[in-house]
Design an enzyme around this catalytic site. Structure first.
Site, PDB file in Angstrom:
ATOM      1  N   ARG A   1       0.806  -1.412  -0.201  1.00 58.09           N
ATOM      2  CA  ARG A   1       0.091  -0.212  -0.284  1.00 58.09           C
ATOM      3  C   ARG A   1       1.150   0.992  -0.320  1.00 58.09           C
ATOM      4  O   ARG A   1       0.964   2.535  -0.200  1.00 58.09           O
ATOM      5  CB  ARG A   1      -1.070   0.398   1.251  1.00 58.09           C
TER       6      ARG A   1
ATOM      7  N   LYS B   1       4.825 -24.178  21.826  1.00 60.52           N
ATOM      8  CA  LYS B   1       5.686 -23.278  21.659  1.00 60.52           C
ATOM      9  C   LYS B   1       5.931 -23.379  23.127  1.00 60.52           C
ATOM     10  O   LYS B   1       5.040 -23.571  24.315  1.00 60.52           O
ATOM     11  CB  LYS B   1       4.640 -22.252  21.483  1.00 60.52           C
TER      12      LYS B   1
ATOM     13  N   HIS C   1       0.945 -29.048   9.255  1.00 55.84           N
ATOM     14  CA  HIS C   1       2.644 -29.255   9.697  1.00 55.84           C
ATOM     15  C   HIS C   1       2.179 -30.534  10.000  1.00 55.84           C
ATOM     16  O   HIS C   1       2.899 -31.803   9.550  1.00 55.84           O
ATOM     17  CB  HIS C   1       3.302 -28.624  10.429  1.00 55.84           C
TER      18      HIS C   1
ATOM     19  N   GLU D   1       9.089 -25.737  20.011  1.00 56.22           N
ATOM     20  CA  GLU D   1       9.723 -24.700  19.749  1.00 56.22           C
ATOM     21  C   GLU D   1      10.005 -24.255  21.248  1.00 56.22           C
ATOM     22  O   GLU D   1       9.335 -24.473  21.976  1.00 56.22           O
ATOM     23  CB  GLU D   1       8.718 -23.777  19.480  1.00 56.22           C
TER      24      GLU D   1
ATOM     25  N   HIS E   1       4.659 -25.662   4.468  1.00 55.47           N
ATOM     26  CA  HIS E   1       6.503 -25.328   4.583  1.00 55.47           C
ATOM     27  C   HIS E   1       7.171 -26.247   5.207  1.00 55.47           C
ATOM     28  O   HIS E   1       8.691 -26.341   4.690  1.00 55.47           O
ATOM     29  CB  HIS E   1       7.085 -23.416   5.345  1.00 55.47           C
TER      30      HIS E   1
ATOM     31  N   LYS F   1      10.690 -28.823   4.043  1.00 56.75           N
ATOM     32  CA  LYS F   1      11.738 -28.796   4.610  1.00 56.75           C
ATOM     33  C   LYS F   1      12.780 -30.170   3.830  1.00 56.75           C
ATOM     34  O   LYS F   1      12.842 -31.897   3.767  1.00 56.75           O
ATOM     35  CB  LYS F   1      11.635 -29.153   6.023  1.00 56.75           C
TER      36      LYS F   1
ATOM     37  N   ASP G   1      -2.675 -23.513  13.884  1.00 51.43           N
ATOM     38  CA  ASP G   1      -0.865 -23.471  13.648  1.00 51.43           C
ATOM     39  C   ASP G   1      -0.489 -24.362  12.958  1.00 51.43           C
ATOM     40  O   ASP G   1       0.332 -24.028  12.104  1.00 51.43           O
ATOM     41  CB  ASP G   1      -0.027 -22.540  14.486  1.00 51.43           C
TER      42      ASP G   1
ATOM     43  N   LYS H   1      -0.786 -20.478   4.567  1.00 49.24           N
ATOM     44  CA  LYS H   1      -1.235 -20.968   5.734  1.00 49.24           C
ATOM     45  C   LYS H   1      -1.463 -19.600   6.268  1.00 49.24           C
ATOM     46  O   LYS H   1      -0.450 -19.028   6.503  1.00 49.24           O
ATOM     47  CB  LYS H   1      -0.728 -21.961   6.104  1.00 49.24           C
TER      48      LYS H   1
HETATM   49  C1  BG6 Z   1       4.333 -21.848  11.202  1.00 48.46           C
HETATM   50  C2  BG6 Z   1       3.425 -21.543  12.698  1.00 48.46           C
HETATM   51  O1  BG6 Z   1       3.252 -22.319  10.540  1.00 48.46           O
HETATM   52  O2  BG6 Z   1       5.464 -22.823  11.491  1.00 48.46           O
HETATM   53  C3  BG6 Z   1       4.187 -20.919  13.852  1.00 48.46           C
HETATM   54  O3  BG6 Z   1       2.858 -20.265  12.602  1.00 48.46           O
HETATM   55  C4  BG6 Z   1       5.549 -21.226  14.052  1.00 48.46           C
HETATM   56  O4  BG6 Z   1       3.641 -20.470  15.420  1.00 48.46           O
HETATM   57  C5  BG6 Z   1       6.558 -21.600  12.738  1.00 48.46           C
HETATM   58  O5  BG6 Z   1       6.319 -20.580  14.916  1.00 48.46           O
HETATM   59  C6  BG6 Z   1       7.504 -23.009  13.020  1.00 48.46           C
HETATM   60  O6  BG6 Z   1       8.369 -22.802  12.058  1.00 48.46           O
HETATM   61  P1  BG6 Z   1       9.661 -23.796  12.085  1.00 48.46           P
HETATM   62  O7  BG6 Z   1       9.902 -24.324  10.294  1.00 48.46           O
HETATM   63  O8  BG6 Z   1      10.798 -22.241  12.956  1.00 48.46           O
HETATM   64  O9  BG6 Z   1       9.178 -25.107  12.654  1.00 48.46           O
END
Ligand code: BG6
Length: 485
Positions: free
Chosen positions: A43, A334, A234, A210, A172, A176, A229, A142
């Protein structure tokens, strides 16, 4: 092959944290096809030069090894352009159309790296501007929806403009290298396939842990939670890759058909089994890496009294001939003890132990992060005692060391695949919807609990492995999480 890559959300976090650094890596390693142009749209009013200067500034926050030096940045910046586009203004899309029309690139990829509520609007406007021809593709990040109905709504809008093979949904984790290796392990080697079944495998554990908390994303996270999430996408994608039947080829649909069958075979949850087989938690204050960290409820932008889960552990089964009766445990959270993501395949113990002492069952550990590799845990004679004393040893394979110079990061891989039109690592709409269908009873049970003023998630200390109930969940089957074994 010339390409034009357009980032909607060109000044957003995802663009500068992940996408631009990934493209730069591809550029630095000579993997980006020649003849490419990158357009960032957002924007703000700024020129190409101002955007490049801003990007250069942002690159200073990228880890050193991935940061361009001045000469590299100057060469990379020549590919980067900027246009002011207000996504809510249909007439602004003609700016993108005119830019694309400046030449006849072989491929045009639109990466929608915006807030999710804009996905539908962007796709519809791209269609209205005629930017959905056979050489175009759209990439969606996502979260795609927050439940089945909203995901279907987005998919309907996307499919009214782009065909399924033009719509690339990113998870994603599929990019990996370790996840690629899971495919290679299973379908590029004959060794494990005969063992990959209920007769030989006792249980499978998928942990995505994490150490970080929600950081500054408290408001986004609070409307999402760990189930949406991490689990819906994932963790379930990893589960499908572990449990799928061998596909007939390495073709995207052959693979995605098999993954979909797994999702359809997952045992559906009922309100009763949610209570029995799903544990949710929320972190309290604690210590991570020797540092004091606040409770989730004290993080910025988190509403008081929130019931949002920052941890989920669950038990499920894949109801088919190969896996009947084998528990699959998924766990993510987390502010756990460490950043440690892995899949553990626990094999059955020897049927008739003849050696003295502990007889540990074999296990295969597929390590996703922080390092990526494989460990195969075996029993071996120590050769040190008078009797044949066995001890566990492991065969370790460190992929980072084995293929150091050729490693390609997740976003780099997915962007290159999007440009080349390789769809294997993108999620098809039916897979994504089926994953929502499966998690929805859990979401509904938790929503009902909240309405009835239930207790919400269980507390766990930051820096631990989650609530004690997660250990109890698995202990009920006579098993333990890998760090407790
Ligand atoms: C994302 C989540 O899809 O993946 C995040 O929204 C998360 O909350 C992240 O931290 C973790 O990805 P990675 O590659 O660091 O394990």
């Amino acid at each position: 092959m010339s390409f034009d890559l357009v980032f909607f959300g060109g000044t957003g976090d995802l663009t500068w944290r992940k996408l631009m650094p990934a493209l730069f890596q591809a550029f630095r390693h000579g993997k980006l096809p020649p003849g490419g142009r990158i357009l960032a749209v957002a924007r703000d009013e700024q020129t190409d030069e101002q955007y490049r200067a801003w990007l250069h500034e942002r690159f200073q926050d990228v880890e050193i090894a991935k940061r361009p030096n001045a000469a590299e940045f100057a060469r990379f910046a020549e590919l980067v352009f900027y246009k002011k586009v207000d996504l809510s203004q249909p007439e602004h899309y003609s700016r993108v159309r005119d830019w694309v029309a400046e030449r006849d690139a072989d491929t045009v990829v639109f990466f929608v790296a915006t807030a999710p509520h804009l996905f539908t609007q962007v796709c519809l406007q791209l269609g209205a501007a005629g930017l959905n021809g056979p050489r175009t593709r759209v990439v969606l990040e996502k979260p795609l929806g927050h439940d089945l109905a909203s995901a279907q709504e987005i998919n309907r809008a996307v499919s009214s403009v782009f065909s399924e093979s033009q719509a690339l949904r990113i998870d994603h984790y599929l990019g990996k290298p370790s996840v690629q290796n899971l495919m290679a392990l299973r379908f590029g080697n004959a060794l494990f396939e005969p063992l990959w079944r209920r007769e030989c495998i006792a249980n499978i554990q998928i942990t995505l842990a994490e150490g970080l908390g929600v950081g500054t994303r408290g408001d986004f996270y609070d409307s999402t939670g760990a189930l949406r999430d991490m689990v819906q996408n994932h963790a379930l994608q990893l589960l499908t890759m572990i449990a799928m039947e061998p596909p007939s080829s390495n073709n995207a649909d052959a693979i995605r058909d098999e993954k979909l069958k797994v999702l359809r075979s997952l045992r559906p949850f009922t309100p009763e089994t949610v209570i029995r087989d799903v544990v949710r938690g929320q972190y309290r204050a604690g210590n991570v890496d020797g540092k004091k960290v606040p409770a989730y409820l004290d993080e910025a932008k988190v509403p008081a009294g929130s019931h949002c889960e920052t941890f989920v552990a669950l038990r499920t089964e894949v109801q088919n001939w190969r896996w009947a009766g084998v528990p699959f445990y998924l766990r993510t959270g987390k502010r756990l003890a460490a950043r440690d993501s892995q899949i553990v395949v626990n094999f059955r113990p020897v049927p008739h132990p003849i050696f003295p002492g502990a007889n540990r069952a074999n296990k295969l550990v597929i390590k996703l992060q922080p390092e990526d590799g494989l460990e195969l845990h075996l029993m071996a004679a120590t050769g040190t005692g008078v009797s044949e004393q066995l001890a566990p040893v492991s065969l370790d394979l460190d992929f980072g060391k084995a293929f150091a110079s050729e490693r390609v990061g997740a976003y780099e891989r997915l962007l290159l695949d999007a440009i080349a039109g390789r769809l294997n690592l993108f999620v098809r709409s039916d897979e994504q919807e089926q994953a929502w269908r499966w998690v929805e009873p859990i979401l509904n049970a938790w929503a009902a609990d909240k309405e009835n003023s239930g207790e919400g998630p269980r507390g766990y200390a930051a820096g631990s492995w989650g609530p004690a109930a997660a250990s109890a969940l698995i202990a009920r089957d006579g098993c333990a999480w890998s760090e407790e074994q």
